[in-house]
Design an enzyme around this catalytic site. Structure first.
Site, mmCIF file in Angstrom:
data_model
loop_
_atom_site.group_PDB
_atom_site.id
_atom_site.type_symbol
_atom_site.label_atom_id
_atom_site.label_comp_id
_atom_site.label_asym_id
_atom_site.label_seq_id
_atom_site.Cartn_x
_atom_site.Cartn_y
_atom_site.Cartn_z
ATOM 1 N N SER A 153 0.837 -1.195 0.000
ATOM 2 C CA SER A 153 0.000 0.000 0.000
ATOM 3 C C SER A 153 0.878 1.253 0.000
ATOM 4 O O SER A 153 1.697 1.436 -0.887
ATOM 5 C CB SER A 153 -0.962 -0.042 1.188
ATOM 6 N N HIS A 165 -7.724 -5.353 -0.583
ATOM 7 C CA HIS A 165 -6.509 -4.658 -0.190
ATOM 8 C C HIS A 165 -6.018 -5.138 1.180
ATOM 9 O O HIS A 165 -6.766 -5.153 2.149
ATOM 10 C CB HIS A 165 -6.804 -3.158 -0.143
ATOM 11 N N GLU A 187 -9.350 -4.667 -5.003
ATOM 12 C CA GLU A 187 -8.731 -3.652 -4.151
ATOM 13 C C GLU A 187 -9.756 -2.762 -3.445
ATOM 14 O O GLU A 187 -9.597 -2.401 -2.282
ATOM 15 C CB GLU A 187 -7.793 -2.766 -4.981
#
Length: 507
Positions: free
Chosen positions: A199, A417, A324
């Protein structure tokens, strides 16, 4: 290992002074080693300075303080007694328990958290399994977050109180310099350093490949779900700095004094309001806490640097998750995952591409397609831009992580994610990891994680992630899919990729 050997292996002489770690299971670890001076007082919002030397043996058995941030909900299981402080510039090293006759490969991890939260102490990113399974060294650092690390207040500098851009990014450079000076003393090879992150950590890593001061400090990069477009020019950064001061009720005349003297908690609260509530609606798809193209530390936007071949030409692996956007839609509402935000995003960036892109998401503007589009806009599309550009100049590999345990599927998240973190670190036994496999799939999750972890370790040791994983190129766009059964796909989601062609976002 004998007691004498263990004792000798725990006290290490660094360039600043001696540090003493401890044995934890099958590893030796050193935590909370200062790599820079405390960024407080006149050093707040300035580039980091190398830590001052010490003479007595430093107790490196406990984590250093977390950088100031709004919440620790995701970190609740990580060193609950560890304080939060601006004096946060510390680094952790984990090594195998048995001393090695040969220098070991070094893995340096940058934690995520939208440049506003996170810590090197999170139990989800414990590097012990990588160290014991791969015979490597693992390094993780804390760096400044939020307004203290990723806002540009240079316009409010005074001769008495100057401010620098990108202090958080510069912290990471300083930590990598510490690795080059010291990792050999811990048994690591300073000539074989792999930088990896997830990330915001992956975004920082790809950005560091475009920072001249970081040239030579690492030798390959493994990027998990970076937001490659989340770096901005000075004009937009200056607008956000002005809005930040407005939240605090501060005029430009008193900005230098306020930024220097306000409690860190006040700056954290204002940054949280700006980045968590105002920017997502005002500039959907942008992140007001992020690196800035400042013309010195970071001369070019990373996507432009990669396209021009100006980024470090190092072996690179880049990948994203299958879904995501679902995490943000359900738990952290900062992405353009609604039709309203998506329409505004295109209006502010590339209005001429709106119809072509949305047509590639059959069913848009329904919610599911909007969430897919929002996740692709921030993670998948700019990631493809980057890897295809880099593949023209250096070895590059691309992946997509599709595996989701039953609990994630039932929650409507899918392979979203962050779900690759327990896979790559082997931490399905951690607090968050246990939740993911609490409804079953523990063995399958562990198997997928083992293959993913093995790819990282092979890459760290040889510069190639696997014998059955071909390089990425723009002719075939071969991509590794990690799932219950792994596979290679040619140009996955090609229609969407072509629809996004030419989209530049906020530059």
């Amino acid at each position: 290992m004998s007691t004498a050997t263990a004792e000798a292996g725990l006290t290490v002489q660094t360039s600043e002074g001696p540090v003493r770690g401890r044995v934890r299971g099958q590893t030796r670890s050193w935590r909370g080693i200062p790599y820079a001076e405390a960024p407080v007082g006149e050093l707040r919002l300035r580039l980091p300075r190398r830590a001052r030397p010490w003479h007595d043996v430093l107790d490196a058995s406990g984590y250093g303080p977390w950088a100031p941030q709004r919440t620790r909900r995701l970190l609740a299981a990580a060193g609950p007694g560890t304080p939060m402080s601006e004096d946060c510039l510390t680094i952790n090293v984990t090594a195998p328990k048995e001393l090695s006759a040969e220098p070991l490969p070094v893995l340096v991890f940058l934690h995520g958290g939208a440049f506003s939260t996170g810590s090197a102490a999170m139990d989800l990113i414990d590097g012990s399994a990588l160290v014991t399974g791969g015979n490597v060294l693992f390094v993780a650092m804390n760096y400044r977050l939020g307004a203290l690390g990723f806002m540009d207040f240079r316009a409010y500098s005074t001769p008495e109180r100057p401010f620098d851009a990108n202090p958080g990014l510069a912290d990471q450079v300083a930590a990598l310099e510490w690795v080059q000076r010291n990792i050999a003393a811990f048994g690591g090879d300073p000539g074989n350093v792999t930088l990896f992150g997830e990330s915001a950590g992956a975004t920082a890593a790809l950005t560091l490949m475009c920072v001249p001061a970081a040239d030579g400090l690492f030798h390959r990069a493994f990027l998990q779900s970076p937001a490659a477009g989340a770096v901005y020019g000075p004009e937009l950064a200056a607008q956000w700095a002005a809005e930040f001061l407005g939240i605090l009720g501060i005029g430009s005349g008193g900005a230098a004094e306020a930024l220097s003297e306000l409690p860190a908690a006040s700056l954290v609260a204002a940054a949280d309001q700006l980045a968590g509530k105002i920017t997502p609606d005002a500039q959907p798809g942008a992140r007001s806490l992020a690196p800035v193209v400042d013309g010195s530390l970071l001369p070019l936007h990373p996507l432009d640097a990669y396209a021009q071949g100006a980024a470090q030409r190092l072996p690179l692996v880049l990948g994203t998750m299958d879904s995501e956007g679902t995490l943000f839609d359900k738990f952290h509402d900062i992405l353009p995952t609604s039709a309203e935000r998506i329409e505004k995003m295109f209006a502010l960036t590339e209005p001429g591409l709106r119809d072509r892109v949305t047509a590639a998401y059959q069913g848009y503007p329904h919610k599911r397609q909007a969430v897919e589009l929002g996740g692709d806009a921030i993670f998948w599309h700019p990631g493809i831009q980057l890897v295809q550009a880099h593949s023209e100049y250096a070895p590059a590999w691309c992946y997509r992580f599709d595996y989701a345990p039953r609990a994630a599927r039932l929650a409507g998240l899918g392979a979203t994610h962050g779900l690759d973190l327990p896979a790559v670190f082997g931490t399905y036994g951690s607090g968050a990891g246990k939740v993911l496999v609490g409804l079953g799939n523990r063995r399958t999750a562990a198997n997928v994680g083992h293959r993913f972890q093995a790819a990282l370790l092979r890459f760290a040791k040889s510069g190639v992630p696997g014998p059955m994983w071909p390089k990425y190129d723009t002719a075939s766009r071969r991509t590794k899919i990690f799932d219950r059964y792994d596979r290679i796909e040619l140009d996955p989601r090609s229609a969407r990729r072509k629809a996004w062609n030419g989209y530049r976002g906020y530059r």
